[in-house]
Design an enzyme around this catalytic site. Sequence first.
Site, PDB file in Angstrom:
ATOM      1  N   GLU A 288       0.729  -1.120   0.108  1.00 22.70           N
ATOM      2  CA  GLU A 288       0.144   0.007   0.149  1.00 22.70           C
ATOM      3  C   GLU A 288       1.060   1.434  -0.087  1.00 22.70           C
ATOM      4  OE1 GLU A 288      -3.845  -0.458   1.402  1.00 22.70           O
ATOM      5  OE2 GLU A 288      -3.931   1.561   0.255  1.00 22.70           O
ATOM      6  N   ASP A 292       1.058   4.075  -2.913  1.00 18.08           N
ATOM      7  CA  ASP A 292       0.697   5.513  -2.699  1.00 18.08           C
ATOM      8  C   ASP A 292       1.950   6.296  -2.959  1.00 18.08           C
ATOM      9  OD1 ASP A 292      -1.617   4.428  -1.769  1.00 18.08           O
ATOM     10  OD2 ASP A 292      -1.477   5.061   0.268  1.00 18.08           O
ATOM     11  N   SER A 498      -8.010   2.020  -3.037  1.00 19.13           N
ATOM     12  CA  SER A 498      -6.531   2.603  -2.665  1.00 19.13           C
ATOM     13  C   SER A 498      -5.692   2.884  -4.018  1.00 19.13           C
ATOM     14  CB  SER A 498      -5.856   1.474  -2.069  1.00 19.13           C
ATOM     15  OG  SER A 498      -6.450   0.916  -0.799  1.00 19.13           O
ATOM     16  N   ASP A 541     -18.905  11.379 -17.204  1.00 14.13           N
ATOM     17  CA  ASP A 541     -19.858  10.628 -16.267  1.00 14.13           C
ATOM     18  C   ASP A 541     -19.773   9.050 -16.638  1.00 14.13           C
ATOM     19  OD1 ASP A 541     -22.085  10.104 -14.795  1.00 14.13           O
ATOM     20  OD2 ASP A 541     -23.763  11.101 -16.041  1.00 14.13           O
ATOM     21  N   ILE A 542     -19.649   8.405 -15.400  1.00 12.23           N
ATOM     22  CA  ILE A 542     -19.795   6.815 -15.755  1.00 12.23           C
ATOM     23  C   ILE A 542     -20.953   6.161 -15.556  1.00 12.23           C
ATOM     24  CG2 ILE A 542     -18.391   4.842 -14.939  1.00 12.23           C
ATOM     25  CD1 ILE A 542     -16.597   7.020 -16.205  1.00 12.23           C
TER      26      ILE A 542
END
Length: 581
Positions: A288, A292, A498, A541-542
Site C-alpha cells: 500500500e 501510494d 486505494s 460521467d460513468i
Amino acid sequence: MVYLAPFAVALAALSALPTSMAAAHRAMVVHEEREVPAHFALAGTPSPDTPISLKIALTATDMSGLEKVAWDVSTPGNPLYGQHLNYDETRAYAAPHPETVSAVTKWLNENGITNLTTSGAFNDWLAFTVPISTANSLLKANFQKFSEVGGPTELTRTLSYSIPVDLKQHVDLVYPTTDFVRLSKGPRFEVHKTLDKLATRDVSASCQSAITPQCLQALYGIPTTSATNSSNNNTIGVSAFLNQWAEKADLEQFLKAYRTDIPSTTTFQEQNLDGGMDPQLPGAAGIEANLDTQYTVGVATGVPVTLFSVGSANTDGGLDGFLDLANNLLNQTTTPGVLTTRFNEGDVTQALAVNLCNAYMMLGGRGTSVIYASGDGGVSGSQSQNCTTFVPTFPSGCPWVTSVGSTNLTNNDAGNLTETAATFSAGGFSNYFTIPSYQNDAVNLYLDGLGSMYSGKYNSSRKARAYPDVSTNGVNYTIILNDVLQIIGLKASVGGTSCSSPTFASIIALINDRLIGVGKPRLGFLNNRLYAKATSGAFNDITTGSNPGCGTNGFPAAQGWDPVTGLGTPNFGNLLAAAMG
Ligand SMILES: *[C@@H]1O[C@H](CO)[C@@H](O)[C@H](O)[C@H]1NC(C)=O
Ligand SMILES: *[C@@H]1O[C@H](CO)[C@@H](O)[C@H](O)[C@H]1NC(C)=O
Ligand SMILES: *[C@@H]1O[C@H](CO)[C@@H](O)[C@H](O)[C@H]1NC(C)=O
Ligand SMILES: *[C@@H]1O[C@H](CO)[C@@H](O)[C@H](O)[C@H]1NC(C)=O
Ligand SMILES: *[C@@H]1O[C@H](CO)[C@@H](O)[C@H](O)[C@H]1NC(C)=O
Ligand SMILES: *[C@@H]1O[C@H](CO)[C@@H](O)[C@H](O)[C@H]1NC(C)=O
Ligand SMILES: *[C@@H]1O[C@H](CO)[C@@H](O)[C@H](O)[C@H]1NC(C)=O
Ligand SMILES: *[C@@H]1O[C@H](CO)[C@@H](O)[C@H](O)[C@H]1NC(C)=O
Ligand SMILES: *[C@@H]1O[C@H](CO)[C@@H](O)[C@H](O)[C@H]1NC(C)=O
C-alpha cells in the site's frame, strides 16, 4: 456561560436517573453502549488489578461555530472563501473550555486519578492508566476480554459505560471502551498481480493492459510538466498505518520505468509518529505504501510528497492511529494541501466516527483536502462479508472527506477503451451522518431513478450522507515491489480504491499548484465545489457497471451522481478551469 442552559436541562433530568454510590456519589448516565460485534466473542473476565489505559475526549468550546467557518471558507462565492484558518484560529473553537477541563479533572481526582496526560492538537484528550476495577467503578462499566473469531486479537472492552450526568456537556467519548475497530494490516484491495520481470513487457502501451502514470495522464489530461509553486504550501500527505513504509529504491525503479521524463531520484519526505519507522530494508516495504508513493510522486509531478508512517506505540492499534495523525497535522503551522488515505473496515462507533470526522472538518478549514478511498467490497463494505443489508464504510460517510471510488478500463463493443464502474467500488449511504446540502440534488436525482430497488437494504431516508463523491481508475495499477530476494525490477499489478485515492489527490495537488501560481488559495475542503453547477462539466460521467455485494448486483452506475462512481472521473482541464473561475 454557554454551558448554563444545557446544565440546567441535565440537572432537571437528574431525578429520573439511578444514582451510583460507587462513582463518588454522582448520578451517572449511559454514554455509549453496543452489542458484541459479529466477529468477536466473550473470552473471560480480566483480573481486577490489570492496568488499562483510557483516554477522554473533551468537548470543544464551539464545534458548531468552527463547522460554520470551515464551511464558509470552503464555499465558492462565500465572502470568506479561501480564507483558511490558522492553528490559533482553529484552537479558539476546538480547544476545550477551561471549565470543561476543570470539571472533568475534578471528577477524576475525586476517584483518586491524578496522573493525567494531555494530548491532541488542542490538549483536548486526557489520558490515564488505572486498574480495571477502578475503570469499572469510575465508568459503571464491565470490562471483559473479547477475542476475535478465528483471529489472534484479544481486546479488553466494555459493552456499555456511563459518565456523570453533570459532565455530559464536557465529555465527548472515552476511548477505547466500546470500540472494536482494528486497523487492517495487509492491503485490502484485490491484488490481480502476477509478478514478472519488468524488462519483458513493453510499458509504452500501458493503458491497453495495465495502468501506469502515463496512462492516467492520457486518460484524465493530467499535465506532465512540473509543479512550480508548491513548496511547503502544497504538499501531498500520504498516510501509512501499523508501521507500513515505502521503499525509496522501488520508487526510483518505478520512475526509471514509467516517468522517464523526470529525474528518477525524485522522492518523498518522511515523518514518523507513534513509533512509525522507515528502515528501508529491501523487500520489506508495504504494498500500500509503495503504491501510494509511486502514484503521488509519479503523477503529481514536482509536488512535494510526505509519507506519514504511523506506528502502533502509544495507540491501541485501532482508529486512534487515524486520530493521532489528524492531530499531528492540525498541530503543524502549515497543513498539507492534500491528504490521501486508504479506508479501514470495521464497525466504528458513532461517537468515535463523529470525533474523527470533526478532525477532518478542521483540516478542511485549515485548507487541506482530505481524500479517502471509498472501500473495496462493493455494497458489502468489505471483501469477504456475508450481509443481508448493505454495509456503509467509514470514513467515507463523513461529509468532510472526499470519497473516491474506482472505475475499470475495458473495451466496449466497438473495441474502444472505455471506463465502467469497478465491481469492488464501495458506495452507498451512511447510517451515522446526515446528507450535506452540497449533494442533496445529485443524490435525490439518483434515488428518483432507483425507485424501490433494494428498499430496506440501505438508508433510503434521503437524509443520509451518500458516497463516493468521485472516482478514478482503480484496476490493474502497475507498481514496483521488490521481493525478499532483492531482485530489482519486479512489478506487481494491484487494484482497489486505494489506487484511486492517490490518483485523485495528485490531480487536486496539481490544480492547487496552478492556483497558488496565480495568487489564489488552495482548494481545501473540496465537496462544496465538486457538486456545484459550475463544476458539472469537470467529470466524465460513468454510466455502466455496478458494485455487487450482499448477494445482490449492487447499485447500478447511472447518469449523473451514483453510489458506485460518484460524479465520475476527472477531466483535468475542465476541473482546473472550474477551480480558476
Ligand atoms: C504517570 O503516567 C505516565 C503515563 O501513563 C507514566 O509514564 C508515569 O510513570 C506516571 N507517573 C506516576 C508518578 O505514576
Ligand atoms: C504540538 O507542537 C508543539 C510544538 O511543536 C509540541 O510541543 C507539542 O507536543 C505538539 N502536540 C502534539 C499533540 O503533537
Ligand atoms: C491486468 O494486467 C494484466 C497484465 O499485467 C493483463 O493480463 C490483464 O488482462 C489486465 N486486466 C485487466 C482487467 O485489464
Ligand atoms: C502559503 O500559505 C500561507 C497560508 O495560507 C499564505 O499566507 C502564504 O501567502 C502562502 N504562500 C504562497 C507562496 O502562496
Ligand atoms: C458466508 O456464509 C457462507 C454460508 O453460510 C459460509 O460458508 C461462509 O464461510 C461465510 N463467509 C464469511 C466470511 O463469513
Ligand atoms: C471508437 O474509436 C474510434 C476512433 O477513435 C472512433 O472513431 C469511434 O467513434 C469510437 N466508437 C465508439 C463506439 O466509441
Ligand atoms: C474489469 O473489466 C474486465 C473486462 O470487462 C472484467 O473482466 C473485470 O472483472 C473487471 N474488473 C473489475 C474490478 O471491475
Ligand atoms: C438513516 O440516516 C439518517 C440521517 O443520518 C439517520 O437519522 C437514520 O437513523 C438512519 N437510519 C438508519 C436505519 O440507520
Ligand atoms: C510560481 O512559480 C513561478 C516559477 O517558479 C514563479 O515565477 C512565481 O513567482 C511563483 N508564484 C507564486 C505566487 O509563488
